[in-house]
Design a protein around this motif. Sequence first.
Motif, PDB file in Angstrom:
ATOM      1  N   LYS A  52       0.177   4.272  -2.535  1.00  0.00           N
ATOM      2  CA  LYS A  52      -1.111   4.952  -2.659  1.00  0.00           C
ATOM      3  C   LYS A  52      -1.020   6.424  -2.283  1.00  0.00           C
ATOM      4  O   LYS A  52      -0.297   6.789  -1.355  1.00  0.00           O
ATOM      5  CB  LYS A  52      -2.152   4.261  -1.779  1.00  0.00           C
ATOM      6  N   ASN A  53      -1.730   7.259  -3.008  1.00  0.00           N
ATOM      7  CA  ASN A  53      -1.858   8.691  -2.706  1.00  0.00           C
ATOM      8  C   ASN A  53      -0.535   9.452  -2.782  1.00  0.00           C
ATOM      9  O   ASN A  53      -0.375  10.501  -2.159  1.00  0.00           O
ATOM     10  CB  ASN A  53      -2.469   8.896  -1.312  1.00  0.00           C
ATOM     11  N   ASN A  87       0.808  -1.228   0.000  1.00  0.00           N
ATOM     12  CA  ASN A  87       0.000   0.000   0.000  1.00  0.00           C
ATOM     13  C   ASN A  87       0.839   1.276   0.000  1.00  0.00           C
ATOM     14  O   ASN A  87       0.289   2.374   0.029  1.00  0.00           O
ATOM     15  CB  ASN A  87      -0.928   0.009   1.218  1.00  0.00           C
TER      16      ASN A  87
END
Length: 950
Positions: A505-506, A502
């Motif tokens: 992400k972003n 993860n």
Amino acid sequence: MIKRIGFALLGIAVCIAAGSPVSAQKRTVQPKQSAPVIAGKPIPNDPDVKTGKLPNGLTYYIRKNTEPKKRAELYLANRIGSLMENDDQQGLAHFTEHMAFNGTRDFPKNDIINYLQKAGVRFGADLNAYTGFDQTVYQLPIPTDSTEVFKTGFKILSNWAGRMTMDGEEIDRERGVIIEEDRQRGKNSQERISKQLLPVLLKDSRYATRIPIGKVDLLRTFTHDKIKNFYADWYRPDLQAVIAVGDFDVNEVEKLIIANFSDLKNPVKEKERIKYTLPDNKEPLVKIITDPEQQYNVAFAIYKHPASVTKTTADLRKNLMYNMINTMIAARFQEILQKGNAPFLFAQSTYEPFQGGMVAGMNAFQTVVAAKSGKDLETAITAAVAETERVAKYGFVQSELDVTKRNAEAGNEKKLREKDKTASSAFVQQYLGNFLTGSPMGSIDFSYAEMKRNLASITLAQVNALAKTLITPNNQILLIQAPEKEKANLPTPAALLAAFNNAGKNITPYIDDAVNKPLLAQIPTAGKVTAEKKFEDIGVTEWTLSNGIKVLLKPTDFKNDQIIFSSFGKGGTSLADRNDYQSADFSGIIPQSGVGDFNPSQLNKLLAGNTGRAGSYIDELYQGFTGSSSPKDMETAFKMVYAYATNPRKDTEIYNKNISDFKVSLENKDADPASVFADTVQAVLSSYNKRNMPTTMADLDKLSLDKAFAFYKDRFADLGEQNFVFVGNFDLATIKPLVETYIASLPALNKKQDFADIGANPPKGIVSKTVYKGLEDKASVQLYLHGDYDFTAGNNVQLEAVKSALENKILERLREKESGVYSPSVGLNVGKYPNAHYFFTISFSCATANVEKLIAAALDEVKNIKTNGATADDISKFKSEEHRQMELSLRNNGYWLGYLSNRLKYGDDLNLVLTSKQRVDAVSVESSKATARKYLDENNYIRLVLMPKK
């Protein structure tokens, strides 16, 4: 010795561990892309190296090179190591390397070492060897101005290559030495973690079962035929190379190689040398390891990549792009690490040979991150991996590539300018790589032209395309190493995988924070050189400047592209208030914070492509500046001196980050036995003086950035008593206006300054302290004989002679006779200020059961020297080594910088170096006896021992 496995990053001891595969979660990975394929041409060999092969298959490399003069580097390379061992020979490749120094056909027992020491070759520092998984290398730097010694060097290499005697008594005596080598380098948290790490990190490969040090039980019990068979099977000409680079006649050296190595024979039945590598792993390998003595919470993300040997110009181009990627990622992490809210203690990502190159044909893209605690580790991992994902998704920006290219261009130009001053050792490493791995032997001119061409043609799109290939969907290894007390706070394997998956992400594109300002807002008003003095015999000029500063200048031709300098003025932190000294001791944070409007990363961007560098320092007794430059960039170094003196930077974010990191290191410091012992040594040697005690949490609580900044400014407010020393490739006419503009303009208040005695003196009498810390059967011993001292050049040489002789005797007694240690050391430290004092130090590690016996043996050797003085042999070795080292030192810029600075500090005659030979020649058996009796003072004796917990 063996090639070590492991890492050390910014003081964080790091080794890597891996375990069984776990279920992989789905991860978004950039589609595998390939950098554009560019056709390359084969890299031509440097025409200045002569290569050949004898009829028996032995390869040789010969090159004439005159740096250093009257010296040669001789190497014997063997394409064999621990991978070639049978199951009942584990550790015997390394053991064989040891036996090379314990008797050969022409040099019985320790004759090789004794002969070379008398010729001025130092054992360990010069004469040495190492063993790895697939190589064993012997190195012999040797003088060439003695025909007899130089020729004997080739005889020594040939004796190692095929004439070791493998005497049974010598084998048995060496067992203890190698076991102690294992103890000295291991018996700690890193070794315990490695034992969990390596069988899985190297899973399903020959490497996992052939760690070079071997198995201790086998080393104790193997029969002599096992090592003799290993030597007979594998030390053979078709797997060996002789490398000779130095100040000699190439054709004569070729004749020496033919004469000494032609009669070596290969075995009738040659064993096949099998090449080994690591298998792929489709699923991630995840392992979490804790240990009671581990200090930091560290995580790794590793992506294995197959590697090929550099053969073509296209390979060179690709390697350059990998280096650019490493540099640019490192710069991004530096920017994050100087922020007070940085999510990790440390982070780094690099594409490099897997595990430092220990596995042939394997590279890795590796990210390592250290967190403040186990609870913070998941956040730290996510943040660190996010940066590599940012690169994979958005790439780098043009300004980053421009900075990297300018620095690479500067390095390329410097290497070309230093072409005729390249050290022989640099060429040796190139030829060693060619023999062991097939890497290229391109000339400096060829490498320069290729890099220049590539720097001009490599585009941002090409670099970004290559960067996208670093993160792969397979061959992943995810690891955590942490203190045992953090076990409950660590992420689970599943959570660790999720954090990696993860992390991208972003994320948003990177924004460059470069500052577009000049280093100095305006050029200072110049001062003047008001007086000049010449020291013709040593080629030194002294200038007195209008602000009172003294400048010593020694132009040299030792390097074409190097100027180095330093300065000092009395004072330092010794002048801090006795009740508020902590902030002064931390004033080094000021120059580490950048200068003026530039934080460290912005300063690096500003100076890209410029070799001029300088910085400031404050130690206990002095404050001043250090720097270096190519001749063309000297003005930049001068500007930096002026900037650090007049416009220091106070950066709250960098200060807060440092304090936060320091607190974490203190919290975990007591877990490590070596750290606890070092703190005890520091406290005892300073008689528990509060100014010299190890830093505590309470000390950190008393720190103030404002006070540290104020103390720094105070120390640099009056520089009228600074003494500068410049050494290197400059002429006086060119450097004079720079000195007048940037040094003669420094602030001066014409005050008389001196340092203070803070009273941190060693204790008198007999002191004994034992620290009980650690889990393993390992003891560390430090013995000090010390006292007040009449600091003179003559006394210093006499002490050095005693130290050298004692070092020989301690090595012979504790290692060769007792077989109780691996590498004992004898140190000598003499200081003049604030009080003249000397320390002899005897230090070693050993089994706990042998501590008292070995201390008694060491002190027995001290008594022998006091009674009889050094032996004539030891005096002869000392004189030869000193004279040979002085020959090298006199053509070394660094030596002259230190020498001239120390003469100024101590108020000595600058021409002292001209009589150094006479001082060394004055050493005798009788003078060593008198010196030993006076200074090996057992009435001032400090015994410090680290033992495992009771």
